[in-house]
Design a protein around this motif. Structure first.
Motif, PDB file in Angstrom:
ATOM      1  N   UNK A 102      -1.276  31.448 -33.135  1.00 11.46           N
ATOM      2  CA  UNK A 102      -2.486  32.261 -33.252  1.00 11.46           C
ATOM      3  C   UNK A 102      -2.737  32.688 -34.697  1.00 11.46           C
ATOM      4  N   UNK A 103      -1.684  33.056 -35.404  1.00 10.00           N
ATOM      5  CA  UNK A 103      -1.863  33.650 -36.728  1.00 10.00           C
ATOM      6  C   UNK A 103      -1.801  32.697 -37.896  1.00 10.00           C
ATOM      7  N   UNK A 104      -1.517  31.424 -37.668  1.00  5.93           N
ATOM      8  CA  UNK A 104      -1.250  30.552 -38.803  1.00  5.93           C
ATOM      9  C   UNK A 104      -2.446  30.265 -39.691  1.00  5.93           C
ATOM     10  N   UNK A 105      -3.650  30.596 -39.272  1.00  8.25           N
ATOM     11  CA  UNK A 105      -4.817  30.358 -40.128  1.00  8.25           C
ATOM     12  C   UNK A 105      -5.090  31.509 -41.085  1.00  8.25           C
ATOM     13  N   UNK A 106      -4.315  32.582 -40.978  1.00 15.42           N
ATOM     14  CA  UNK A 106      -4.474  33.733 -41.877  1.00 15.42           C
ATOM     15  C   UNK A 106      -3.136  33.981 -42.569  1.00 15.42           C
ATOM     16  N   UNK A 107      -3.169  33.985 -43.874  1.00 16.12           N
ATOM     17  CA  UNK A 107      -1.941  34.056 -44.660  1.00 16.12           C
ATOM     18  C   UNK A 107      -1.038  35.215 -44.238  1.00 16.12           C
ATOM     19  N   UNK A 108      -1.584  36.402 -44.124  1.00 15.43           N
ATOM     20  CA  UNK A 108      -0.762  37.564 -43.768  1.00 15.43           C
ATOM     21  C   UNK A 108      -0.101  37.429 -42.406  1.00 15.43           C
ATOM     22  N   UNK A 109      -0.855  36.986 -41.422  1.00 18.84           N
ATOM     23  CA  UNK A 109      -0.304  36.824 -40.081  1.00 18.84           C
ATOM     24  C   UNK A 109       0.702  35.681 -40.042  1.00 18.84           C
ATOM     25  N   UNK A 110       0.390  34.614 -40.754  1.00 15.08           N
ATOM     26  CA  UNK A 110       1.296  33.462 -40.799  1.00 15.08           C
ATOM     27  C   UNK A 110       2.633  33.887 -41.406  1.00 15.08           C
ATOM     28  N   UNK A 111       2.572  34.623 -42.509  1.00  8.01           N
ATOM     29  CA  UNK A 111       3.786  35.121 -43.161  1.00  8.01           C
ATOM     30  C   UNK A 111       4.573  36.017 -42.208  1.00  8.01           C
ATOM     31  N   UNK A 112       3.868  36.931 -41.541  1.00  2.38           N
ATOM     32  CA  UNK A 112       4.535  37.850 -40.603  1.00  2.38           C
ATOM     33  C   UNK A 112       5.210  37.098 -39.462  1.00  2.38           C
ATOM     34  N   UNK A 113       4.582  36.027 -38.976  1.00  4.02           N
ATOM     35  CA  UNK A 113       5.199  35.288 -37.869  1.00  4.02           C
ATOM     36  C   UNK A 113       6.527  34.683 -38.312  1.00  4.02           C
ATOM     37  N   UNK A 114       6.559  34.134 -39.524  1.00  2.00           N
ATOM     38  CA  UNK A 114       7.803  33.524 -39.999  1.00  2.00           C
ATOM     39  C   UNK A 114       8.856  34.578 -40.360  1.00  2.00           C
ATOM     40  N   UNK A 115       8.434  35.734 -40.865  1.00  2.00           N
ATOM     41  CA  UNK A 115       9.440  36.769 -41.141  1.00  2.00           C
ATOM     42  C   UNK A 115      10.020  37.302 -39.837  1.00  2.00           C
ATOM     43  N   UNK A 116       9.202  37.397 -38.794  1.00  3.09           N
ATOM     44  CA  UNK A 116       9.720  37.827 -37.483  1.00  3.09           C
ATOM     45  C   UNK A 116      10.688  36.784 -36.941  1.00  3.09           C
ATOM     46  N   UNK A 117      10.347  35.506 -37.089  1.00  3.09           N
ATOM     47  CA  UNK A 117      11.241  34.434 -36.638  1.00  3.09           C
ATOM     48  C   UNK A 117      12.549  34.450 -37.434  1.00  3.09           C
ATOM     49  N   UNK A 118      12.448  34.695 -38.734  1.00  2.00           N
ATOM     50  CA  UNK A 118      13.645  34.756 -39.566  1.00  2.00           C
ATOM     51  C   UNK A 118      14.542  35.914 -39.142  1.00  2.00           C
ATOM     52  N   UNK A 119      13.953  37.084 -38.927  1.00  3.95           N
ATOM     53  CA  UNK A 119      14.752  38.243 -38.478  1.00  3.95           C
ATOM     54  C   UNK A 119      15.444  37.951 -37.153  1.00  3.95           C
ATOM     55  N   UNK A 120      14.730  37.327 -36.228  1.00  5.94           N
ATOM     56  CA  UNK A 120      15.321  37.021 -34.930  1.00  5.94           C
ATOM     57  C   UNK A 120      16.434  35.982 -35.075  1.00  5.94           C
TER      58      UNK A 120
END
Length: 132
Positions: A46-64
Motif C-alpha cells: 500500500x505504501x510503496x508509492x510514497x517515500x515516507x510510507x515506503x521507508x516506514x514499511x521497511x523500517x518496521x520489517x527491519x525491526x521485526x
C-alpha cells in the motif's frame, strides 16, 4: 513498471490505511510470524508509492526481523532501505512487491489475495468509499 502506472490513493486515506495495517501488526503481538508478516507486507504494498510510507514499511520489517533474530531478513531489509530512495528518485519501483527478503527486491508482483484483502479492509476502515 513506473510509479505513474499505479493508480494513486488520496494521500491522507493512504496514510490512514497504512497506519491501520501497522496497528494491526502491533495488535498481533504474540501470534506466530507467519500470521504477523502479512500485515507488514500489506503495508509495504500500500505504501510503496510514497517515500515516507515506503521507508516506514521497511523500517518496521527491519525491526521485526531483528526481534526474530532472522539474519537473512535483516540483511534483506538493509538492502531494501538502501534502494528505497533510489527507486523513488528514478520513479522505478517493483509495484506489488511485498518487500520481504525471500522475494527479489526489484521484481514487480501481483500481491496474493490475503494481502489485497488486508489493504482493502484497511482502506475501508480509513473511510475510503472507493477502496479497491
Amino acid at each position: 513498471m513506473r510509479l505513474s502506472d499505479h493508480p494513486p490513493q488520496a494521500p491522507a486515506l493512504q496514510r490512514q490505511a497504512f497506519d491501520h495495517l501497522l496497528a494491526r501488526f502491533g495488535a498481533s503481538a504474540g501470534e506466530p510470524p507467519a500470521t504477523r508478516w502479512p500485515w507488514l507486507e500489506a503495508a509495504h504494498v500500500l505504501g510503496q508509492t510514497r517515500l515516507g510510507l515506503h521507508w516506514r514499511s521497511h523500517t518496521a520489517m527491519l525491526r521485526y526481523a531483528l526481534q526474530l533474530r532472522d539474519g537473512s531478513e535483516v540483511l534483506g531489509q538493509l538492502l531494501r532501505l538502501a534502494l528505497v530512495p533510489l527507486g523513488h528518485l528514478l520513479q522505478r519501483l517493483p509495484l506489488g512487491n511485498i518487500g520481504r527478503a525471500h522475494v527479489p527486491a526489484l521484481r514487480p508482483m501481483v500481491p496474493g489475495q490475503g494481502i489485497t484483502a488486508r489493504i482493502h479492509a484497511a482502506l475501508l476502515q480509513a473511510g475510503g468509499s472507493r477502496a479497491r
